[in-house]
Every structure is written in structure tokens, then in C-alpha cells.
Design a protein around this motif. Sequence first.
Motif, PDB file in Angstrom:
ATOM      1  N   ASP A  36       0.818  -1.212   0.000  1.00 17.05           N
ATOM      2  CA  ASP A  36       0.000   0.000   0.000  1.00 17.05           C
ATOM      3  C   ASP A  36       0.856   1.267   0.000  1.00 17.05           C
ATOM      4  N   GLY A  37       2.149   1.119  -0.280  1.00 15.21           N
ATOM      5  CA  GLY A  37       3.020   2.275  -0.430  1.00 15.21           C
ATOM      6  C   GLY A  37       3.667   2.772   0.835  1.00 15.21           C
ATOM      7  N   ARG A  38       3.488   2.082   1.951  1.00 13.05           N
ATOM      8  CA  ARG A  38       4.093   2.521   3.200  1.00 13.05           C
ATOM      9  C   ARG A  38       5.505   1.951   3.350  1.00 13.05           C
ATOM     10  N   ARG A  39       6.189   2.383   4.413  1.00 12.94           N
ATOM     11  CA  ARG A  39       7.560   1.947   4.655  1.00 12.94           C
ATOM     12  C   ARG A  39       7.664   1.247   5.998  1.00 12.94           C
ATOM     13  N   GLY A  40       8.690   0.447   6.129  1.00  5.66           N
ATOM     14  CA  GLY A  40       8.953  -0.233   7.387  1.00  5.66           C
ATOM     15  C   GLY A  40      10.354  -0.790   7.375  1.00  5.66           C
ATOM     16  N   ALA A  41      10.680  -1.550   8.406  1.00  5.29           N
ATOM     17  CA  ALA A  41      12.009  -2.143   8.470  1.00  5.29           C
ATOM     18  C   ALA A  41      11.981  -3.381   9.366  1.00  5.29           C
ATOM     19  N   GLN A  42      12.823  -4.339   9.017  1.00 14.00           N
ATOM     20  CA  GLN A  42      13.147  -5.406   9.952  1.00 14.00           C
ATOM     21  C   GLN A  42      14.348  -4.917  10.745  1.00 14.00           C
ATOM     22  N   VAL A  43      14.280  -5.043  12.057  1.00 11.52           N
ATOM     23  CA  VAL A  43      15.341  -4.506  12.904  1.00 11.52           C
ATOM     24  C   VAL A  43      15.958  -5.633  13.712  1.00 11.52           C
ATOM     25  N   GLU A  44      17.275  -5.761  13.599  1.00  7.20           N
ATOM     26  CA  GLU A  44      18.012  -6.772  14.349  1.00  7.20           C
ATOM     27  C   GLU A  44      18.820  -6.090  15.441  1.00  7.20           C
ATOM     28  N   PHE A  45      18.732  -6.635  16.642  1.00  6.93           N
ATOM     29  CA  PHE A  45      19.497  -6.120  17.779  1.00  6.93           C
ATOM     30  C   PHE A  45      20.534  -7.165  18.165  1.00  6.93           C
ATOM     31  N   ALA A  46      21.788  -6.762  18.101  1.00  7.83           N
ATOM     32  CA  ALA A  46      22.883  -7.659  18.458  1.00  7.83           C
ATOM     33  C   ALA A  46      23.610  -7.049  19.641  1.00  7.83           C
ATOM     34  N   SER A  47      23.142  -7.356  20.833  1.00  7.54           N
ATOM     35  CA  SER A  47      23.681  -6.787  22.071  1.00  7.54           C
ATOM     36  C   SER A  47      23.685  -5.251  21.996  1.00  7.54           C
ATOM     37  N   ALA A  48      22.572  -4.693  21.535  1.00  5.24           N
ATOM     38  CA  ALA A  48      22.452  -3.241  21.361  1.00  5.24           C
ATOM     39  C   ALA A  48      22.178  -2.563  22.700  1.00  5.24           C
ATOM     40  N   PRO A  49      22.834  -1.436  22.984  1.00  6.58           N
ATOM     41  CA  PRO A  49      22.601  -0.727  24.250  1.00  6.58           C
ATOM     42  C   PRO A  49      21.187  -0.161  24.304  1.00  6.58           C
ATOM     43  N   ALA A  50      20.544  -0.280  25.463  1.00  2.00           N
ATOM     44  CA  ALA A  50      19.153   0.141  25.594  1.00  2.00           C
ATOM     45  C   ALA A  50      18.909   0.758  26.962  1.00  2.00           C
ATOM     46  N   GLU A  51      17.913   1.629  27.005  1.00  2.00           N
ATOM     47  CA  GLU A  51      17.499   2.267  28.259  1.00  2.00           C
ATOM     48  C   GLU A  51      16.137   1.726  28.671  1.00  2.00           C
ATOM     49  N   LEU A  52      16.048   1.181  29.869  1.00  2.00           N
ATOM     50  CA  LEU A  52      14.769   0.700  30.371  1.00  2.00           C
ATOM     51  C   LEU A  52      13.847   1.879  30.623  1.00  2.00           C
ATOM     52  N   LEU A  53      12.638   1.803  30.096  1.00  2.00           N
ATOM     53  CA  LEU A  53      11.657   2.858  30.315  1.00  2.00           C
ATOM     54  C   LEU A  53      10.797   2.498  31.524  1.00  2.00           C
ATOM     55  N   GLY A  54      10.749   3.411  32.485  1.00  2.00           N
ATOM     56  CA  GLY A  54       9.918   3.208  33.652  1.00  2.00           C
ATOM     57  C   GLY A  54      10.549   2.304  34.686  1.00  2.00           C
ATOM     58  N   ALA A  55       9.708   1.842  35.597  1.00  2.00           N
ATOM     59  CA  ALA A  55      10.167   0.988  36.688  1.00  2.00           C
ATOM     60  C   ALA A  55      10.470  -0.410  36.191  1.00  2.00           C
ATOM     61  N   ASP A  56      11.183  -1.141  37.022  1.00  2.00           N
ATOM     62  CA  ASP A  56      11.550  -2.521  36.684  1.00  2.00           C
ATOM     63  C   ASP A  56      10.360  -3.425  36.980  1.00  2.00           C
ATOM     64  N   ALA A  57       9.319  -3.337  36.133  1.00  2.00           N
ATOM     65  CA  ALA A  57       8.083  -4.099  36.343  1.00  2.00           C
ATOM     66  C   ALA A  57       7.509  -4.497  34.999  1.00  2.00           C
ATOM     67  N   ASP A  58       6.614  -5.480  35.024  1.00  2.00           N
ATOM     68  CA  ASP A  58       6.000  -5.987  33.800  1.00  2.00           C
ATOM     69  C   ASP A  58       5.187  -4.884  33.115  1.00  2.00           C
ATOM     70  N   ALA A  59       5.451  -4.673  31.829  1.00  2.00           N
ATOM     71  CA  ALA A  59       4.771  -3.616  31.077  1.00  2.00           C
ATOM     72  C   ALA A  59       3.755  -4.174  30.096  1.00  2.00           C
ATOM     73  N   ALA A  60       3.420  -5.464  30.206  1.00  2.00           N
ATOM     74  CA  ALA A  60       2.529  -6.096  29.230  1.00  2.00           C
ATOM     75  C   ALA A  60       1.167  -5.416  29.177  1.00  2.00           C
TER      76      ALA A  60
END
Length: 375
Positions: free
Chosen positions: A198-222
Motif C-alpha cells: 500500500d506504499g508505506r515503509r517499514g524495516a526489519q530490525v536486528e538487535f545484536a547486544s544493542a545498548p538500551a534504556e529501560l523505560l519506567g520501573a523494573d516491572a511488567d509492562a505487558a
Amino acid sequence: MDFELTDEQVMLRDTVRDLLARTYDPETRLKVVDTELGWSREVWSQLAELGVLGLAFSESDGGVGAGPVETMVVMEEIGARLAPEPLLDAVLLPGGVVAAVATAEQRQRILPEVVAGSLLLAFAHEEAGSRWPDLAISTTATADGDGYRLTGVKSRVPHGDCAGELIVTARADDGTTRVFAVAADADGVTRTPYRTFDGRRGAQVEFASAPAELLGADADAAAAVASALDAAQASLCAESIGAMTETLRLTTEYLKTRKQFGVTLSKFQTLTQRAADMYVSLELARSMSYYATAALAEVTEVATAVSRARLQVGGGARHVGQEAVQMHGGIGITTEYPVGHYVARLTAIDQTLGGRREHLGVLSSRVGEYGLAEL
């Protein structure tokens, strides 16, 4: 809930409608969609100046503090013009997750830039081999000093090709779901762009031990993620209504002008009856879209409401789209004519965050929760 738009909501609708109508005639839209980016940064800046990018966020986070109705109004206009700007993919969905789980300090770092249009987010959640509502997460998060390292592959990240920051779901050591912010250009992040039909864009993203920042408290975000996805479902319904409305308008105009055997097609009773059936499908779908928006505003059985709405809207969109192509004939599927593009977008929406079969399955699984109605 009163769905008679207020004066402010009418002004918002008309302002967005005028902006998109000036920008996106069919020919101009095709040129913009065919660019590498696939949408217009100029239009994006104008949406930011109008406050559209901040509608869903509180004033304390730099937003406008509007409700679901305002979002619905804007998404209907996005659908009506087939505007390719990633309002849902780069703002509403990932921004909604950030607003739900991040600390005040993290929200102040991220959301004002999103509202200003200077930062594009993308929600990296879906993985290969799973489908809504059973979106299994195999991407893992490992503690590394004060931060985390992510490892895994997100197979479908809408507009992940142009995002500056990725909002990523990952599985913690205890098996719970956490949400992380990852710079799109960070070491260990590999993006493979793609285009959708439909003309939109996207990407497959691979993380190989990529540095990340936890958002919020250390609790389940499901639960927070599920809530943000529910809001996205309602936005998809509203976008579908806009696209269906314009598809029906184009079809009725065609019937009024196209001649066969010396008379316009609107003189053929069978065709006008089919157009009337399209209108019925549209209005049924519109009512259910309103129902989903009302559930969001009142926070009442939201998950059930959005599945009911997606089921009805998806069926109505399929009916309207197929009839539009049939009544236009060959021109309905040409690149130059807009009807085929509306049908493609409606089809794509129907397969985003679950199709009709998945939503029907969700609703069927909850039948036992209802009591028996006796006369």
C-alpha cells in the motif's frame, strides 16, 4: 457519549482537511509516496505546528491534552486523503507506550521532541512466527551495568526505516515484558528497510547486544503495551472510515458521470442498489468506530470494544472496496486512479494488529463471560 462535534473539534477537522486537501491530490500523492522517505517532512512540520502531533499527550508532557475523539477526527481525515505521514506509527502508538510506562524524566526527554516533529519514534514489537493477539516476544534484555543490552529480531517495524529512536519490547530474565528505548543508529542495531503493497515503509530490525534504556520501573509492562495497542486499533478503525467514505464518494461520482448505452450508470437500478448497500456498510462501520472511541474515552471494556469494531469495520471495508473496484471496472485498479490505492490501504489495515479472523476468535473466546438473557 455525545458524538456531536464541538466547535473546536470541527475547527480541528476542517483545518487538517484543508491542509491535506491542498497537499495531496492523487498525482502529488503518488510522487510523494514514490520518494525514498515515502511521506512529506513539510507536511509533518505543518501537522506539528497545528498541534496535531501532540493531541494524545498531556500538557505536562508537552502535548495538547485532547481526548480520543480528537484523535479519531484527525485519523478519519488521514484516511480520507490517504496521507502517508506516519501519525499512528511514529507518534500515537510508540508515544502512547512511552507515556504509559516511562518515568517523568524520560517522558520529558522524549515526548516534547515528538510533539515538535523533530523526533520520530517506531514501535518495535512484532516478531516472526507470531501474530496478534499472541505476539510472543523472544527478544531478550540483559542487564549491563546501569543499562541493558538487547538481542533479537523485530520482523515488522512500521516506519522503522526513518525513526530516530526505537521503542522496543523485550523479555526480561524473569519472563516479564519490559519496554526499552534504543537509538536507531546505536551499535548493534541493523535495519533492513522494505516497502509495503500500500506504499508505506517499514524495516526489519536486528538487535545484536544493542545498548538500551529501560523505560519506567523494573516491572511488567505487558498491560501498558496491550492498552496502547487497543488505542491503535481504534485509530485504525477511524482511518478506515475516512478511506471508506472517500471510496464511496468516488464511486457515486463515477456512476453519475460515466455513460453506457447513452445514459449515465446511475440510471441502472442494480448499480444504485449496490451503491446503497455500500453506504449501509459504511454507516455500520462508522457506528462501530464511534463505539470503540467511546470505550477508550470512558475506559470501559476497551479490548472487547475494539475487537468488535475491527470485525465490523474490516468486513465493511472489504465490501466497500470490492464494490468500488467492480463498479469502476478496469480503471479501478490503475495506478493513476485513486480507488485502487484506497482499496490497498483498507486491505493493509485489515491485516494490521489482527485481521477479522483473529478478532472474531478473541470475541468467541469471551462468549462464556456473558450471562444468559431470558425473556
